[in-house]
Design a protein around this motif. Structure first.
Motif, PDB file in Angstrom:
ATOM      1  N   ASP A  93     -12.227   4.566  18.626  1.00 14.61           N
ATOM      2  CA  ASP A  93     -11.804   5.951  18.411  1.00 14.61           C
ATOM      3  C   ASP A  93     -10.526   6.011  17.589  1.00 14.61           C
ATOM      4  N   LYS A  94     -10.249   4.960  16.853  1.00 16.98           N
ATOM      5  CA  LYS A  94      -9.030   4.881  16.063  1.00 16.98           C
ATOM      6  C   LYS A  94      -9.359   5.051  14.583  1.00 16.98           C
ATOM      7  N   THR A  95      -8.510   5.759  13.864  1.00 18.52           N
ATOM      8  CA  THR A  95      -8.658   5.907  12.418  1.00 18.52           C
ATOM      9  C   THR A  95      -8.112   4.669  11.714  1.00 18.52           C
ATOM     10  N   TYR A  96      -8.814   4.226  10.689  1.00 19.60           N
ATOM     11  CA  TYR A  96      -8.386   3.048   9.925  1.00 19.60           C
ATOM     12  C   TYR A  96      -8.374   3.342   8.424  1.00 19.60           C
ATOM     13  N   PHE A  97      -7.336   2.868   7.756  1.00 21.43           N
ATOM     14  CA  PHE A  97      -7.251   2.884   6.298  1.00 21.43           C
ATOM     15  C   PHE A  97      -7.493   1.454   5.833  1.00 21.43           C
ATOM     16  N   ILE A  98      -8.553   1.254   5.040  1.00 21.21           N
ATOM     17  CA  ILE A  98      -8.980  -0.090   4.665  1.00 21.21           C
ATOM     18  C   ILE A  98      -8.870  -0.290   3.158  1.00 21.21           C
ATOM     19  N   GLN A 155       4.291   1.981   8.806  1.00 19.08           N
ATOM     20  CA  GLN A 155       4.556   3.401   9.034  1.00 19.08           C
ATOM     21  C   GLN A 155       3.509   4.028   9.958  1.00 19.08           C
ATOM     22  N   MET A 156       2.239   3.716   9.707  1.00 23.67           N
ATOM     23  CA  MET A 156       1.155   4.389  10.416  1.00 23.67           C
ATOM     24  C   MET A 156       1.034   3.975  11.880  1.00 23.67           C
ATOM     25  N   LYS A 157       1.675   2.865  12.257  1.00 25.03           N
ATOM     26  CA  LYS A 157       1.593   2.431  13.652  1.00 25.03           C
ATOM     27  C   LYS A 157       2.207   3.472  14.585  1.00 25.03           C
ATOM     28  N   THR A 158       3.146   4.280  14.077  1.00 22.77           N
ATOM     29  CA  THR A 158       3.807   5.271  14.928  1.00 22.77           C
ATOM     30  C   THR A 158       2.877   6.400  15.342  1.00 22.77           C
ATOM     31  N   ILE A 159       1.785   6.597  14.601  1.00 26.19           N
ATOM     32  CA  ILE A 159       0.849   7.673  14.946  1.00 26.19           C
ATOM     33  C   ILE A 159      -0.545   7.142  15.216  1.00 26.19           C
ATOM     34  N   GLY A 160      -0.647   5.833  15.455  1.00 30.79           N
ATOM     35  CA  GLY A 160      -1.909   5.273  15.915  1.00 30.79           C
ATOM     36  C   GLY A 160      -2.989   5.121  14.864  1.00 30.79           C
ATOM     37  N   ILE A 161      -2.603   5.037  13.584  1.00 29.76           N
ATOM     38  CA  ILE A 161      -3.573   4.806  12.512  1.00 29.76           C
ATOM     39  C   ILE A 161      -3.486   3.342  12.101  1.00 29.76           C
ATOM     40  N   PHE A 184     -11.480   5.516   7.357  1.00 31.35           N
ATOM     41  CA  PHE A 184     -12.549   5.576   8.341  1.00 31.35           C
ATOM     42  C   PHE A 184     -12.047   6.331   9.569  1.00 31.35           C
ATOM     43  N   ARG A 185     -12.652   7.481   9.832  1.00 32.83           N
ATOM     44  CA  ARG A 185     -12.250   8.331  10.953  1.00 32.83           C
ATOM     45  C   ARG A 185     -13.378   8.390  11.972  1.00 32.83           C
ATOM     46  N   PRO A 186     -13.069   8.393  13.274  1.00 41.10           N
ATOM     47  CA  PRO A 186     -14.112   8.398  14.305  1.00 41.10           C
ATOM     48  C   PRO A 186     -15.066   9.577  14.155  1.00 41.10           C
ATOM     49  N   HIS A 187     -16.371   9.277  14.149  1.00 38.10           N
ATOM     50  CA  HIS A 187     -17.424  10.297  14.152  1.00 38.10           C
ATOM     51  C   HIS A 187     -17.403  11.183  12.903  1.00 38.10           C
ATOM     52  N   LYS A 188     -16.823  10.680  11.803  1.00 38.52           N
ATOM     53  CA  LYS A 188     -16.812  11.424  10.543  1.00 38.52           C
ATOM     54  C   LYS A 188     -17.171  10.480   9.407  1.00 38.52           C
TER      55      LYS A 188
END
Length: 273
Positions: A34-39, A62-68, A96-100
Motif C-alpha cells: 500500500d506504499k507509493t513508489y517512484f521508480i 526527502q520522500m522518506k518523511t511522507i512514506g513514499i 506506482f500508486r496503490p490501486h491506480k
C-alpha cells in the motif's frame, strides 16, 4: 524528544539512497504493498542515468518523511520490465500508486522538478496555493474566511513535503498557502500579516509557519491571533496545533478489524514479472 533528535541527526549524517530492486523485490515492495513508489529504470551504458542517479537518491532521502519509496531497476538484469511497462528509453521514471495506474514522468531529471511532480500527483499540490498574485493573496487573507489558516514563508521557492502533506490531509478544514521573497506580492503578504498582528518577520534558514486563527479559549474574542513556528519537526507541530484549535478533528480510537481485505494488482502485465 531525544529519540527524534537522534533520528534527525542520523538522517542528516547518513542520507537515505534509492534502493536497487530485483524482480521479487519489485513484486512485493511495489505491486503488492500500500506504499507509493517512484521508480527509475536504467541501463549500465546510459550516461543520462548516471547523471540522474544522485538526484534520485536525494529524492529518496526527502520522500522518506511522507512514506513514499524511491527505487531503481536495471533493465540490463531485468529486460522483461521494458515490455511490461513500455520502457523504450532510459532513464525512465514512473510513479506506482496503490490501486491506480502507474504514471510516467516527463520532465527534467533534476531533484526539484521530480519532487514537485511526485507531490502534485501523490498529495495534491493544489491544496497549497502559492501567493504570487493579488487575487490569491486577497482570498487567503479574506476577513470572511472562517477556517484556520497556515502560511509558510521560506527563502527557497520550494514547499517542504511535510507541509504539503498536512495541507492535503486537512484540506477540508484548513486553508494553506506558501510564499517566498521571489514572488512579486511577497511584501504585500508581509504587510497583511502585520495588519493582523504586529509580528516580527525575522529571516531564518528554516521555513517559518504562521498559523492564523481565532483563540479557542475565548469564544467572545473573534480577533485573529498568529502563532509562529520555525523549528524542525514541522508535521508534528502542525498536527498538534491543529487539534488544539480544531478539537473536533482529533481522530477517535477505533477497535481494529480482524477481517483482511485482499488487494488486487493494477493490470495483467504485472503477473508476468
Amino acid at each position: 524528544m531525544l529519540f527524534f533528535v537522534v533520528v534527525n541527526l542520523i538522517g542528516n549524517i547518513f542520507p537515505l539512497e534509492a534502493i536497487e530492486l530485483n524482480q521479487t523485490g519489485f513484486r512485493h515492495e511495489v505491486l503488492r504493498s500500500d506504499k507509493t513508489y517512484f521508480i527509475m529504470f536504467h541501463r549500465s551504458d546510459c550516461h543520462e542515468c548516471d547523471k540522474a542517479a544522485p538526484e534520485v537518491d536525494k529524492l529518496a532521502d526527502q520522500m522518506k518523511t511522507i512514506g513514499i519509496g524511491v527505487g531503481k531497476i536495471s533493465l540490463d538484469e531485468y529486460p522483461q520490465f521494458s515490455k511490461a511497462y513500455k520502457v523504450y528509453s532510459t532513464p525512465t521514471m514512473m510513479l506506482f500508486r496503490p490501486h491506480k495506474e502507474q504514471l510516467t514522468y516527463k520532465g527534467s531529471n533534476l531533484f526539484a522538478p521530480m519532487s514537485k511532480w511526485i507531490l502534485e500527483n501523490q498529495l495534491g499540490g493544489r491544496e497549497t496555493p502559492q501567493l504570487k498574485d493579488d487575487e490569491k493573496v486577497d482570498q487567503f487573507f479574506s476577513q470572511s474566511e472562517k477556517k484556520p489558516r497556515f502560511l509558510m514563508l521560506s527563502e527557497e521557492n520550494m514547499i517542504p513535503p511535510p507541509f504539503k502533506e498536512f495541507c492535503f490531509r486537512q484540506r477540508k478544514t484548513v486553508k494553506c498557502a506558501f510564499a517566498c521573497p521571489k514572488y512579486p506580492q511577497y511584501q504585500t503578504v508581509i504587510q497583511k500579516l502585520k495588519d493582523i498582528q504586529n509580528v516580527d518577520i525575522a529571516s531564518s534558514d528554516n521555513p517559518v509557519i504562521y498559523a492564523i486563527h481565532t483563540p479557542s479559549d475565548n469564544d467572545n474574542d473573534k480577533k485573529l491571533n498568529i502563532s509562529i513556528y520555525n523549528d524542525g519537526m514541522v508535521f508534528n507541530w502542525l498536527t498538534e496545533f491543529y487539534y488544539k484549535i480544531v478539537p473536533s478533528a482529533k481522530p477517535k480510537v477505533i477497535a481494529p478489524n480482524n477481517d483482511e481485505s485482499s488487494s488486487t494488482e493494477n493490470n495483467n502485465q504485472k503477473n508476468d514479472l
